[in-house]
Design a protein around this motif. Structure first.
Motif, PDB file in Angstrom:
ATOM      1  N   ARG A   5       0.853  -1.191   0.000  1.00  0.00           N
ATOM      2  CA  ARG A   5       0.000   0.000   0.000  1.00  0.00           C
ATOM      3  C   ARG A   5       0.892   1.245   0.000  1.00  0.00           C
ATOM      4  O   ARG A   5       1.994   1.235   0.529  1.00  0.00           O
ATOM      5  N   LEU A   6       0.387   2.287  -0.607  1.00  0.00           N
ATOM      6  CA  LEU A   6       1.107   3.560  -0.607  1.00  0.00           C
ATOM      7  C   LEU A   6       0.831   4.246   0.743  1.00  0.00           C
ATOM      8  O   LEU A   6      -0.115   5.023   0.874  1.00  0.00           O
ATOM      9  N   GLY A   7       1.614   3.880   1.760  1.00  0.00           N
ATOM     10  CA  GLY A   7       1.351   4.411   3.100  1.00  0.00           C
ATOM     11  C   GLY A   7      -0.018   3.986   3.563  1.00  0.00           C
ATOM     12  O   GLY A   7      -0.387   2.810   3.453  1.00  0.00           O
ATOM     13  N   ARG A   8      -0.828   4.945   4.052  1.00  0.00           N
ATOM     14  CA  ARG A   8      -2.165   4.577   4.524  1.00  0.00           C
ATOM     15  C   ARG A   8      -3.207   4.553   3.388  1.00  0.00           C
ATOM     16  O   ARG A   8      -4.343   4.129   3.593  1.00  0.00           O
ATOM     17  N   ALA A   9      -2.799   4.988   2.209  1.00  0.00           N
ATOM     18  CA  ALA A   9      -3.733   4.993   1.071  1.00  0.00           C
ATOM     19  C   ALA A   9      -4.019   3.547   0.642  1.00  0.00           C
ATOM     20  O   ALA A   9      -3.251   2.634   0.923  1.00  0.00           O
ATOM     21  N   GLY A  10      -5.127   3.376  -0.044  1.00  0.00           N
ATOM     22  CA  GLY A  10      -5.510   2.022  -0.474  1.00  0.00           C
ATOM     23  C   GLY A  10      -4.789   1.562  -1.725  1.00  0.00           C
ATOM     24  O   GLY A  10      -4.814   0.380  -2.065  1.00  0.00           O
ATOM     25  N   LEU A  11      -4.143   2.485  -2.423  1.00  0.00           N
ATOM     26  CA  LEU A  11      -3.480   2.148  -3.692  1.00  0.00           C
ATOM     27  C   LEU A  11      -2.349   1.146  -3.466  1.00  0.00           C
ATOM     28  O   LEU A  11      -1.561   1.285  -2.533  1.00  0.00           O
ATOM     29  N   LYS A  12      -2.271   0.156  -4.339  1.00  0.00           N
ATOM     30  CA  LYS A  12      -1.215  -0.866  -4.223  1.00  0.00           C
ATOM     31  C   LYS A  12      -0.159  -0.651  -5.316  1.00  0.00           C
ATOM     32  O   LYS A  12      -0.488  -0.600  -6.509  1.00  0.00           O
ATOM     33  N   LEU A  13       1.076  -0.569  -4.877  1.00  0.00           N
ATOM     34  CA  LEU A  13       2.201  -0.411  -5.807  1.00  0.00           C
ATOM     35  C   LEU A  13       3.071  -1.652  -5.761  1.00  0.00           C
ATOM     36  O   LEU A  13       3.339  -2.177  -4.665  1.00  0.00           O
ATOM     37  N   SER A  14       3.561  -2.088  -6.923  1.00  0.00           N
ATOM     38  CA  SER A  14       4.552  -3.174  -6.920  1.00  0.00           C
ATOM     39  C   SER A  14       5.773  -2.680  -6.151  1.00  0.00           C
ATOM     40  O   SER A  14       6.139  -1.501  -6.256  1.00  0.00           O
TER      41      SER A  14
END
Ligand code: NDP
Length: 312
Positions: A5-14
């Motif tokens: 996750r990008l910190g607390r954001a829901g977005l998922k990064l490889s």
């Protein structure tokens, strides 16, 4: 590939991503960019990093061309605004340049929006509330999904959060700092209070310190390498760094991996790193660097202590 996750954001990064600085345009033409991005994607990379400054816009054009072969929702694309041109208002984080710069970047990328939009450096000549309001506008207008900073101090990031809260604006979600075995303090010390307090994610750059941490400069500057081609970067190559890199090379040999893989794997061990942005001037380097994820799992506490001692 692991997705964070990008910190607390829901977005998922490889956990490994791929960037365009210096290489796209100067070393990789459109066919090579397409092949490299496809190779990275097939290995699980979903995040591709860019900036309006890279190649004076050429890197965004090339990435835009390559992205036509991808489904938009499969990829996370970023750009960064700060250095847009020579005119007095083509630079910095004033409202005019942030908004016009983003429109121009989207046109070059041929995209309706970027996922991540960064303020590429702090701008002492623009009040922070002007920057926060402009980024808030860009997010609300749908031109970007998340905004962040690059190489801002912890105090500047904290101020941006305070101002966003006071004004009811969208706060920054991520920082893009340099992070590698030769450059650690900001990510490991200065930003430490920010991860928990703001849920800040990080997309870190130059995991190989422009290639130094691959060991390729251990015996001089190879012809055609980045430090051979880009003169101003040469000052970063010091005898001390070469000595540290050679010591890392000995550890890598024990492990049966390359110095580049060891250096990238080490970055992946930091739980505050959301994604390590790789650079590569050819497919062989990219293949080698993407395999660093397998090395990460072999770095136990004893090896991490050995690595620490090598770069102390
Ligand atoms: P690295 O530190 O990993 O350097 C990459 C360069 O090192 C390659 O272009 C290549 O140069 C050499 N290299 C890479 N892998 C190997 C290998 N296995 N063996 C030998 N040489 C190798 O990353 P970058 O400095 O390129 O940064 C990565 C990305 O981070 C950028 O593309 C950009 O997206 C982002 N970035 C962001 C910044 C910011 O201010 N926010 C600043 C800088 C980068 P060569 O073959 O030419 O010698």
């Amino acid at each position: 590939m692991k997705y964070n996750r990008l910190g607390r954001a829901g977005l998922k990064l490889s956990e490994l991503s791929f960037g365009a600085w210096i290489t796209f345009g100067a070393q990789l033409d459109v066919a090579a960019v397409k092949k490299s991005m496809r190779l990275a994607f097939e290995r699980g990379v979903n995040f591709f990093d860019n900036a309006e400054a890279y190649g004076g816009g050429a890197a965004e054009r090339l990435m835009g061309e390559a992205l036509k072969d991808f489904k938009r929702s499969d990829v996370v694309v970023s750009t960064k605004i700060f250095w847009g041109g020579k005119g007095p208002n083509d630079k910095g984080l004033n409202r005019k340049h942030l908004i016009e710069g983003t429109y121009a970047a989207l046109e070059r990328l041929d995209l309706d929006y970027v996922d991540l939009l960064y303020c590429h450096r702090p701008d002492p000549e623009t009040p922070i509330d002007e920057t926060v309001r402009a980024m808030d506008f860009l997010i609300r207008a749908g031109h970007a999904f998340y905004w962040g900073t690059s190489e801002w101090s912890a105090a500047e990031i904290e101020r941006a959060h305070e101002v966003a809260r006071e004004l009811g604006c969208v706060p920054p979600s991520m920082e893009q700092p340099e992070y590698n075995l030769l450059h650690r303090d900001r990510v490991e010390k200065e930003y430490l209070p920010l991860y928990g307090r703001f849920g800040m994610g990080t997309t870190t750059w130059s995991p190989l310190a422009s290639g130094i941490l691959s060991g390729k400069y251990d015996h001089g500057i190879p012809k055609g390498s980045r430090l051979d081609r880009v003169e101003w970067l040469r000052e970063y190559l010091t005898a001390e760094k070469v000595e540290k890199t050679r010591a890392l090379g000995a550890i890598a040999r024990q492990l049966g991996c390359t110095t580049a893989q060891l250096s990238i794997a080490w970055c992946l061990k930091n739980p505050h790193v959301s994604s390590v942005i790789l650079g590569a001037s050819n497919e062989r380097q990219l293949e080698e660097n993407l395999a660093a994820a397998e090395v990460r799992d072999r770095l136990d506490d004893a090896l991490l202590a050995e690595i620490d001692a090598a770069v102390r």
